[in-house]
Design an enzyme around this catalytic site. Structure first.
Site, mmCIF file in Angstrom:
data_model
loop_
_atom_site.group_PDB
_atom_site.id
_atom_site.type_symbol
_atom_site.label_atom_id
_atom_site.label_comp_id
_atom_site.label_asym_id
_atom_site.label_seq_id
_atom_site.Cartn_x
_atom_site.Cartn_y
_atom_site.Cartn_z
ATOM 1 N N ASN A 67 -2.011 -0.162 6.942
ATOM 2 C CA ASN A 67 -1.234 -1.281 7.412
ATOM 3 C C ASN A 67 -0.580 -2.045 6.344
ATOM 4 O O ASN A 67 -0.478 -3.169 6.326
ATOM 5 C CB ASN A 67 -2.553 -2.200 8.156
ATOM 6 C CG ASN A 67 -3.488 -2.433 7.128
ATOM 7 O OD1 ASN A 67 -3.258 -2.178 5.815
ATOM 8 N ND2 ASN A 67 -4.630 -3.132 7.471
ATOM 9 N N ARG A 99 -1.570 -14.264 4.281
ATOM 10 C CA ARG A 99 -2.420 -13.590 5.279
ATOM 11 C C ARG A 99 -1.649 -13.894 6.839
ATOM 12 O O ARG A 99 -1.787 -13.014 7.554
ATOM 13 C CB ARG A 99 -3.747 -14.002 5.373
ATOM 14 C CG ARG A 99 -4.728 -13.995 4.161
ATOM 15 C CD ARG A 99 -5.384 -12.720 3.993
ATOM 16 N NE ARG A 99 -6.402 -12.459 4.987
ATOM 17 C CZ ARG A 99 -7.120 -11.256 5.318
ATOM 18 N NH1 ARG A 99 -6.879 -10.423 4.050
ATOM 19 N NH2 ARG A 99 -7.881 -11.062 5.976
ATOM 20 N N LYS A 135 0.723 -1.097 0.061
ATOM 21 C CA LYS A 135 -0.025 -0.029 -0.021
ATOM 22 C C LYS A 135 1.013 1.256 0.095
ATOM 23 O O LYS A 135 2.029 1.386 0.365
ATOM 24 C CB LYS A 135 -0.863 -0.117 1.165
ATOM 25 C CG LYS A 135 -2.009 -1.217 1.247
ATOM 26 C CD LYS A 135 -2.950 -1.309 2.376
ATOM 27 C CE LYS A 135 -3.831 -2.426 2.359
ATOM 28 N NZ LYS A 135 -4.823 -2.177 3.292
ATOM 29 N N HIS A 187 -2.134 -5.206 1.458
ATOM 30 C CA HIS A 187 -3.279 -6.065 1.105
ATOM 31 C C HIS A 187 -3.130 -7.451 1.017
ATOM 32 O O HIS A 187 -1.900 -7.882 0.035
ATOM 33 C CB HIS A 187 -4.030 -5.134 0.165
ATOM 34 C CG HIS A 187 -5.108 -6.114 -0.325
ATOM 35 N ND1 HIS A 187 -6.192 -6.026 0.237
ATOM 36 C CD2 HIS A 187 -5.138 -7.059 -1.359
ATOM 37 C CE1 HIS A 187 -7.225 -6.888 -0.595
ATOM 38 N NE2 HIS A 187 -6.430 -7.403 -1.580
ATOM 39 N N TYR A 243 -12.296 -1.641 -3.957
ATOM 40 C CA TYR A 243 -12.758 -1.686 -2.565
ATOM 41 C C TYR A 243 -14.339 -1.712 -2.498
ATOM 42 O O TYR A 243 -14.920 -1.471 -1.375
ATOM 43 C CB TYR A 243 -12.245 -0.812 -1.601
ATOM 44 C CG TYR A 243 -10.567 -1.415 -1.153
ATOM 45 C CD1 TYR A 243 -10.643 -2.372 -0.302
ATOM 46 C CD2 TYR A 243 -9.808 -0.550 -1.185
ATOM 47 C CE1 TYR A 243 -9.440 -2.669 0.066
ATOM 48 C CE2 TYR A 243 -8.551 -0.934 -0.963
ATOM 49 C CZ TYR A 243 -8.307 -2.153 0.035
ATOM 50 O OH TYR A 243 -7.016 -2.363 0.428
ATOM 51 N N ARG A 273 2.469 -6.513 9.440
ATOM 52 C CA ARG A 273 1.546 -5.491 10.100
ATOM 53 C C ARG A 273 2.063 -4.985 11.434
ATOM 54 O O ARG A 273 2.166 -3.769 11.755
ATOM 55 C CB ARG A 273 0.229 -5.476 9.995
ATOM 56 C CG ARG A 273 -0.148 -5.449 8.450
ATOM 57 C CD ARG A 273 -1.687 -6.352 8.398
ATOM 58 N NE ARG A 273 -2.380 -5.693 7.333
ATOM 59 C CZ ARG A 273 -3.507 -6.256 6.494
ATOM 60 N NH1 ARG A 273 -4.178 -7.151 7.498
ATOM 61 N NH2 ARG A 273 -4.148 -5.813 5.599
ATOM 62 N N GLU A 279 -9.572 -9.933 -7.763
ATOM 63 C CA GLU A 279 -8.566 -8.874 -7.682
ATOM 64 C C GLU A 279 -7.421 -9.078 -8.619
ATOM 65 O O GLU A 279 -6.751 -7.923 -8.975
ATOM 66 C CB GLU A 279 -8.026 -9.030 -6.365
ATOM 67 C CG GLU A 279 -9.128 -8.654 -5.085
ATOM 68 C CD GLU A 279 -8.797 -8.855 -3.710
ATOM 69 O OE1 GLU A 279 -9.712 -8.538 -2.844
ATOM 70 O OE2 GLU A 279 -7.733 -9.293 -3.378
ATOM 71 N N THR A 333 -5.705 -7.350 10.535
ATOM 72 C CA THR A 333 -5.950 -6.069 9.994
ATOM 73 C C THR A 333 -5.244 -5.167 10.806
ATOM 74 O O THR A 333 -4.857 -4.045 10.482
ATOM 75 C CB THR A 333 -7.456 -5.946 9.906
ATOM 76 O OG1 THR A 333 -7.989 -6.864 8.950
ATOM 77 C CG2 THR A 333 -7.605 -4.797 9.021
ATOM 78 N N PHE A 359 -15.531 3.364 6.930
ATOM 79 C CA PHE A 359 -13.976 3.925 6.559
ATOM 80 C C PHE A 359 -13.741 3.987 5.274
ATOM 81 O O PHE A 359 -12.692 4.127 4.621
ATOM 82 C CB PHE A 359 -12.785 3.024 7.426
ATOM 83 C CG PHE A 359 -13.253 1.474 7.054
ATOM 84 C CD1 PHE A 359 -12.595 0.859 6.010
ATOM 85 C CD2 PHE A 359 -13.796 0.548 7.919
ATOM 86 C CE1 PHE A 359 -12.714 -0.583 5.723
ATOM 87 C CE2 PHE A 359 -14.257 -0.776 7.791
ATOM 88 C CZ PHE A 359 -13.540 -1.333 6.577
HETATM 89 P P1 ATP Z 1 -6.839 -6.115 3.170
HETATM 90 O O1 ATP Z 1 -8.172 -6.128 2.526
HETATM 91 O O2 ATP Z 1 -6.345 -4.549 2.942
HETATM 92 O O3 ATP Z 1 -5.956 -7.143 3.030
HETATM 93 P P2 ATP Z 1 -8.057 -7.024 5.637
HETATM 94 O O4 ATP Z 1 -8.524 -8.110 4.610
HETATM 95 O O5 ATP Z 1 -7.097 -7.602 6.707
HETATM 96 O O6 ATP Z 1 -7.210 -6.179 4.768
HETATM 97 P P3 ATP Z 1 -10.444 -5.636 5.676
HETATM 98 O O7 ATP Z 1 -11.422 -6.019 6.696
HETATM 99 O O8 ATP Z 1 -10.537 -6.408 4.197
HETATM 100 O O9 ATP Z 1 -9.079 -5.941 6.293
HETATM 101 O O10 ATP Z 1 -10.240 -4.195 5.438
HETATM 102 C C1 ATP Z 1 -9.760 -3.623 4.362
HETATM 103 C C2 ATP Z 1 -8.882 -2.390 4.628
HETATM 104 O O11 ATP Z 1 -9.670 -1.327 5.044
HETATM 105 C C3 ATP Z 1 -7.904 -2.724 5.696
HETATM 106 O O12 ATP Z 1 -6.718 -3.442 5.193
HETATM 107 C C4 ATP Z 1 -7.549 -1.314 6.230
HETATM 108 O O13 ATP Z 1 -6.702 -0.894 5.622
HETATM 109 C C5 ATP Z 1 -8.894 -0.786 6.195
HETATM 110 N N1 ATP Z 1 -9.706 -0.934 7.323
HETATM 111 C C6 ATP Z 1 -10.356 -1.815 8.093
HETATM 112 N N2 ATP Z 1 -11.113 -1.797 8.939
HETATM 113 C C7 ATP Z 1 -10.770 -0.525 9.288
HETATM 114 C C8 ATP Z 1 -11.384 0.210 10.348
HETATM 115 N N3 ATP Z 1 -12.022 0.059 11.350
HETATM 116 N N4 ATP Z 1 -10.848 1.743 10.265
HETATM 117 C C9 ATP Z 1 -10.186 2.025 9.368
HETATM 118 N N5 ATP Z 1 -9.874 1.494 8.246
HETATM 119 C C10 ATP Z 1 -9.943 0.039 8.328
HETATM 120 MG MG MG Z 2 -9.590 -7.762 2.986
#
Ligand code: ATP
Ligand code: MG
Length: 140
Positions: A112, A85, A9, A115, A49, A102, A126, A91, A57
């Site tokens: 973080n 993962r 990212k 992705h 997204y 992370r 994706e 996350t 968010f």
């Molecule tokens: P990613 O999809 O980026 O691999 P993830 O699967 O661990 O991460 P998701 O729940 O898919 O998490 O959320 C996508 C992204 O949105 C997160 O990686 C983070 O950057 C952001 N995000 C998730 N939850 C929050 C939150 N509560 N507040 C702010 N940003 C968030």
């Molecule tokens: Mg995700």
């Protein structure tokens, strides 16, 4: 053999962590079979997204993901979706296991560093979002 989409990212690129993230993949036997650097438009980020469009968010996340260049990669290997993962960590970096990307480098729940696709179906979607067939290297 499985494939997944990884993205370094804008915070990962900005903090000079491209090499560190790639090193962790290679050290763990994960093959990179495609890679590029792109700067997403807001439109692109909203598409990527879309699953999160109802989340509070969403606007902040898409603004962050367009704040600088990112490095999408296709990773290949046995069980690579879960493996990636695990290397990434939870996350929220505060909940992430010791030694994960992370936990080591994230500064915020949103910022973080990486992705990773969460399932074979989302990985396929994706991967197609960022790469066409010509850009994917069969490394045997
Ligand atoms: P990613 O999809 O980026 O691999 P993830 O699967 O661990 O991460 P998701 O729940 O898919 O998490 O959320 C996508 C992204 O949105 C997160 O990686 C983070 O950057 C952001 N995000 C998730 N939850 C929050 C939150 N509560 N507040 C702010 N940003 C968030
Ligand atoms: Mg995700």
């Amino acid at each position: 053999m499985e494939r997944t989409l990884s993205i370094i990212k804008p915070d990962g690129v900005g903090h000079g962590l491209i090499g560190e993230v790639i090193r962790r993949f290679e050290k763990n036997g994960i093959k990179i079979i495609a890679m590029k650097m792109v700067h997403l438009s807001l439109d692109d980020a909203r598409k990527f997204y879309a699953v999160h469009k109802e989340r509070p968010f969403f606007n902040s996340l898409t603004a962050f993901m367009t704040s600088g260049p990112i490095v999408p990669m296709i990773l290949e290997g046995e069980n690579v979706i879960e493996k990636n993962r695990t290397l990434m960590g939870a996350t929220n970096y505060k909940d992430a296991a010791e030694g994960t990307i992370r936990r080591n480098f994230a500064t915020d729940i949103e910022k973080n560093i990486v992705h990773g696709s969460d399932a074979p179906e989302t990985a396929a979607i994706e991967i197609k979002f960022f790469f066409n067939e010509l850009e994917i290297c069969e490394r045997g």
